[in-house]
Design a protein around this motif. Sequence first.
Motif, PDB file in Angstrom:
ATOM      1  N   GLY A  66      29.021  26.594  90.330  1.00  0.00           N
ATOM      2  CA  GLY A  66      28.871  27.799  89.522  1.00  0.00           C
ATOM      3  C   GLY A  66      29.349  27.595  88.100  1.00  0.00           C
ATOM      4  N   VAL A  67      30.504  26.957  87.948  1.00  0.00           N
ATOM      5  CA  VAL A  67      31.063  26.696  86.611  1.00  0.00           C
ATOM      6  C   VAL A  67      30.125  25.804  85.798  1.00  0.00           C
ATOM      7  CG1 VAL A  67      32.936  25.512  85.378  1.00  0.00           C
ATOM      8  CG2 VAL A  67      33.469  27.077  87.257  1.00  0.00           C
ATOM      9  N   ILE A  68      29.575  24.765  86.446  1.00  0.00           N
ATOM     10  CA  ILE A  68      28.647  23.855  85.750  1.00  0.00           C
ATOM     11  C   ILE A  68      27.403  24.619  85.293  1.00  0.00           C
ATOM     12  CG2 ILE A  68      27.129  21.845  86.013  1.00  0.00           C
ATOM     13  CD1 ILE A  68      29.255  20.734  88.019  1.00  0.00           C
ATOM     14  N   ASN A  69      26.842  25.447  86.185  1.00  0.00           N
ATOM     15  CA  ASN A  69      25.642  26.215  85.835  1.00  0.00           C
ATOM     16  C   ASN A  69      25.908  27.229  84.731  1.00  0.00           C
ATOM     17  OD1 ASN A  69      23.854  24.920  87.609  1.00  0.00           O
ATOM     18  ND2 ASN A  69      24.433  26.246  89.305  1.00  0.00           N
ATOM     19  N   LEU A  70      27.078  27.867  84.779  1.00  0.00           N
ATOM     20  CA  LEU A  70      27.443  28.804  83.708  1.00  0.00           C
ATOM     21  C   LEU A  70      27.585  28.078  82.373  1.00  0.00           C
ATOM     22  CD1 LEU A  70      30.039  31.185  85.408  1.00  0.00           C
ATOM     23  CD2 LEU A  70      27.814  31.824  84.480  1.00  0.00           C
ATOM     24  N   ALA A  71      28.163  26.891  82.409  1.00  0.00           N
ATOM     25  CA  ALA A  71      28.316  26.094  81.191  1.00  0.00           C
ATOM     26  C   ALA A  71      26.953  25.748  80.597  1.00  0.00           C
ATOM     27  CB  ALA A  71      29.103  24.816  81.486  1.00  0.00           C
ATOM     28  N   VAL A  72      25.991  25.432  81.477  1.00  0.00           N
ATOM     29  CA  VAL A  72      24.629  25.125  81.019  1.00  0.00           C
ATOM     30  C   VAL A  72      24.013  26.341  80.338  1.00  0.00           C
ATOM     31  CG1 VAL A  72      22.271  24.595  81.789  1.00  0.00           C
ATOM     32  CG2 VAL A  72      24.208  23.299  82.697  1.00  0.00           C
ATOM     33  N   MET A  73      24.205  27.525  80.932  1.00  0.00           N
ATOM     34  CA  MET A  73      23.626  28.731  80.343  1.00  0.00           C
ATOM     35  C   MET A  73      24.265  29.079  79.009  1.00  0.00           C
ATOM     36  SD  MET A  73      22.588  31.241  83.428  1.00  0.00           S
ATOM     37  CE  MET A  73      24.175  31.187  84.214  1.00  0.00           C
ATOM     38  N   LEU A  74      25.573  28.900  78.907  1.00  0.00           N
ATOM     39  CA  LEU A  74      26.247  29.143  77.627  1.00  0.00           C
ATOM     40  C   LEU A  74      25.763  28.143  76.580  1.00  0.00           C
ATOM     41  CD1 LEU A  74      29.872  29.905  78.868  1.00  0.00           C
ATOM     42  CD2 LEU A  74      28.228  31.521  77.911  1.00  0.00           C
ATOM     43  N   TYR A  75      25.561  26.907  77.014  1.00  0.00           N
ATOM     44  CA  TYR A  75      25.029  25.850  76.149  1.00  0.00           C
ATOM     45  C   TYR A  75      23.650  26.247  75.610  1.00  0.00           C
ATOM     46  CZ  TYR A  75      22.740  21.239  75.392  1.00  0.00           C
ATOM     47  OH  TYR A  75      22.027  20.173  74.899  1.00  0.00           O
ATOM     48  N   GLY A  76      22.868  26.931  76.463  1.00  0.00           N
ATOM     49  CA  GLY A  76      21.525  27.333  76.053  1.00  0.00           C
ATOM     50  C   GLY A  76      21.399  28.783  75.635  1.00  0.00           C
ATOM     51  N   GLY A  77      22.515  29.429  75.374  1.00  0.00           N
ATOM     52  CA  GLY A  77      22.490  30.846  75.023  1.00  0.00           C
ATOM     53  C   GLY A  77      21.615  31.169  73.831  1.00  0.00           C
ATOM     54  N   PHE A  78      21.566  30.265  72.862  1.00  0.00           N
ATOM     55  CA  PHE A  78      20.779  30.530  71.658  1.00  0.00           C
ATOM     56  C   PHE A  78      19.269  30.458  71.939  1.00  0.00           C
ATOM     57  CE2 PHE A  78      21.166  25.961  71.783  1.00  0.00           C
ATOM     58  CZ  PHE A  78      19.983  25.472  71.263  1.00  0.00           C
ATOM     59  N   ILE A  79      18.883  29.827  73.062  1.00  0.00           N
ATOM     60  CA  ILE A  79      17.465  29.779  73.439  1.00  0.00           C
ATOM     61  C   ILE A  79      17.127  30.919  74.398  1.00  0.00           C
ATOM     62  CG2 ILE A  79      15.773  28.487  74.830  1.00  0.00           C
ATOM     63  CD1 ILE A  79      16.772  25.959  73.619  1.00  0.00           C
ATOM     64  N   PHE A  80      17.982  31.121  75.400  1.00  0.00           N
ATOM     65  CA  PHE A  80      17.695  32.108  76.435  1.00  0.00           C
ATOM     66  C   PHE A  80      17.925  33.545  75.982  1.00  0.00           C
ATOM     67  CE2 PHE A  80      19.348  28.436  79.135  1.00  0.00           C
ATOM     68  CZ  PHE A  80      18.086  27.899  79.298  1.00  0.00           C
ATOM     69  N   GLY A  81      18.884  33.752  75.093  1.00  0.00           N
ATOM     70  CA  GLY A  81      19.228  35.107  74.660  1.00  0.00           C
ATOM     71  C   GLY A  81      20.312  35.714  75.539  1.00  0.00           C
ATOM     72  N   VAL A  82      20.990  36.721  75.008  1.00  0.00           N
ATOM     73  CA  VAL A  82      22.148  37.313  75.688  1.00  0.00           C
ATOM     74  C   VAL A  82      21.779  37.946  77.021  1.00  0.00           C
ATOM     75  CG1 VAL A  82      23.960  39.066  75.516  1.00  0.00           C
ATOM     76  CG2 VAL A  82      23.354  37.723  73.508  1.00  0.00           C
ATOM     77  N   THR A  83      20.691  38.726  77.053  1.00  0.00           N
ATOM     78  CA  THR A  83      20.299  39.417  78.296  1.00  0.00           C
ATOM     79  C   THR A  83      19.996  38.424  79.409  1.00  0.00           C
ATOM     80  OG1 THR A  83      19.351  41.220  76.990  1.00  0.00           O
ATOM     81  CG2 THR A  83      18.708  41.093  79.309  1.00  0.00           C
ATOM     82  N   ALA A  84      19.245  37.369  79.070  1.00  0.00           N
ATOM     83  CA  ALA A  84      18.895  36.349  80.067  1.00  0.00           C
ATOM     84  C   ALA A  84      20.146  35.657  80.592  1.00  0.00           C
ATOM     85  CB  ALA A  84      17.940  35.332  79.459  1.00  0.00           C
ATOM     86  N   VAL A  85      21.104  35.398  79.713  1.00  0.00           N
ATOM     87  CA  VAL A  85      22.350  34.736  80.120  1.00  0.00           C
ATOM     88  C   VAL A  85      23.160  35.644  81.038  1.00  0.00           C
ATOM     89  CG1 VAL A  85      24.586  33.856  79.302  1.00  0.00           C
ATOM     90  CG2 VAL A  85      22.476  33.185  78.133  1.00  0.00           C
ATOM     91  N   ILE A  86      23.170  36.944  80.763  1.00  0.00           N
ATOM     92  CA  ILE A  86      23.909  37.894  81.621  1.00  0.00           C
ATOM     93  C   ILE A  86      23.299  37.918  83.020  1.00  0.00           C
ATOM     94  CG2 ILE A  86      24.431  40.341  82.021  1.00  0.00           C
ATOM     95  CD1 ILE A  86      24.698  40.585  78.925  1.00  0.00           C
ATOM     96  N   TYR A  87      21.970  38.045  83.097  1.00  0.00           N
ATOM     97  CA  TYR A  87      21.309  38.011  84.409  1.00  0.00           C
ATOM     98  C   TYR A  87      21.539  36.659  85.097  1.00  0.00           C
ATOM     99  CZ  TYR A  87      18.727  42.421  83.989  1.00  0.00           C
ATOM    100  OH  TYR A  87      18.387  43.743  83.907  1.00  0.00           O
ATOM    101  N   GLY A  88      21.497  35.600  84.298  1.00  0.00           N
ATOM    102  CA  GLY A  88      21.742  34.268  84.837  1.00  0.00           C
ATOM    103  C   GLY A  88      23.146  34.121  85.390  1.00  0.00           C
ATOM    104  N   ALA A  89      24.115  34.721  84.699  1.00  0.00           N
ATOM    105  CA  ALA A  89      25.513  34.671  85.156  1.00  0.00           C
ATOM    106  C   ALA A  89      25.674  35.422  86.480  1.00  0.00           C
ATOM    107  CB  ALA A  89      26.436  35.267  84.097  1.00  0.00           C
ATOM    108  N   VAL A  90      24.981  36.555  86.621  1.00  0.00           N
ATOM    109  CA  VAL A  90      25.004  37.302  87.886  1.00  0.00           C
ATOM    110  C   VAL A  90      24.392  36.447  88.992  1.00  0.00           C
ATOM    111  CG1 VAL A  90      24.113  39.332  89.125  1.00  0.00           C
ATOM    112  CG2 VAL A  90      24.955  39.573  86.773  1.00  0.00           C
TER     113      VAL A  90
END
Length: 200
Positions: free
Chosen positions: A150-174
């Motif tokens: 989970g931590v690794i996947n969250l790190a990947v999403m934060l790394y890609g936050g500027f591409i995915f956008g905030v909303t996508a990252v929030i859903y991704g974190a859930v």
Amino acid sequence: MNWRKYRDILIGNLLITFCYACITVPNHIINGGVTSFSMVSAKLLDVPTVYLVNVVTLLLLGLCYIGLGKEYFFGTIFSCICYLALFNVFSKLGFTVHLPKLLSVLLSAAGVGAGYYMCLQAKATTVGFDVLALILNKKWSKLNIAYTMGVINLAVMLYGGFIFGVTAVIYGAVFVGVQSFTLNELQKYARKRSGAIANT
């Protein structure tokens, strides 16, 4: 040959690929992982995403062999074949599950968590960042596999936050949270059950 092992890997990949192909992809849900990491890195390096997916996958396969041994490696090869075949089948069928976004996230995350459980219990990886989590757990046994993933996947999403956008990252974190929780609870149940059987 241990048919039960390969049966469980097949069932695990059925769950994972159904959730990815029929729920997360059509509903544009991200969840970290190798593909998300490669998408971001490809944009930064200006190279094709598919090239990076292949490179990272091969690196993880090599790490699986070196860090986890032959049993995991052969299980992982079978898992990889199952994943590619089943994902293509589900994608070609064109069947999609359209539910409210949050419900789609919760349902697919629980399904993927259960699929990961089936593969890991059968001593196989999905040639994803679960390889890293298992290697870290092998070195430091107190590290929880599900939450390390989970931590690794969250790190990947934060790394890609500027591409995915905030909303996508929030859903991704859930998604990551529910997936990790599902996997962890199933592993806890399996440990309790094996302990109960051992004591009888």
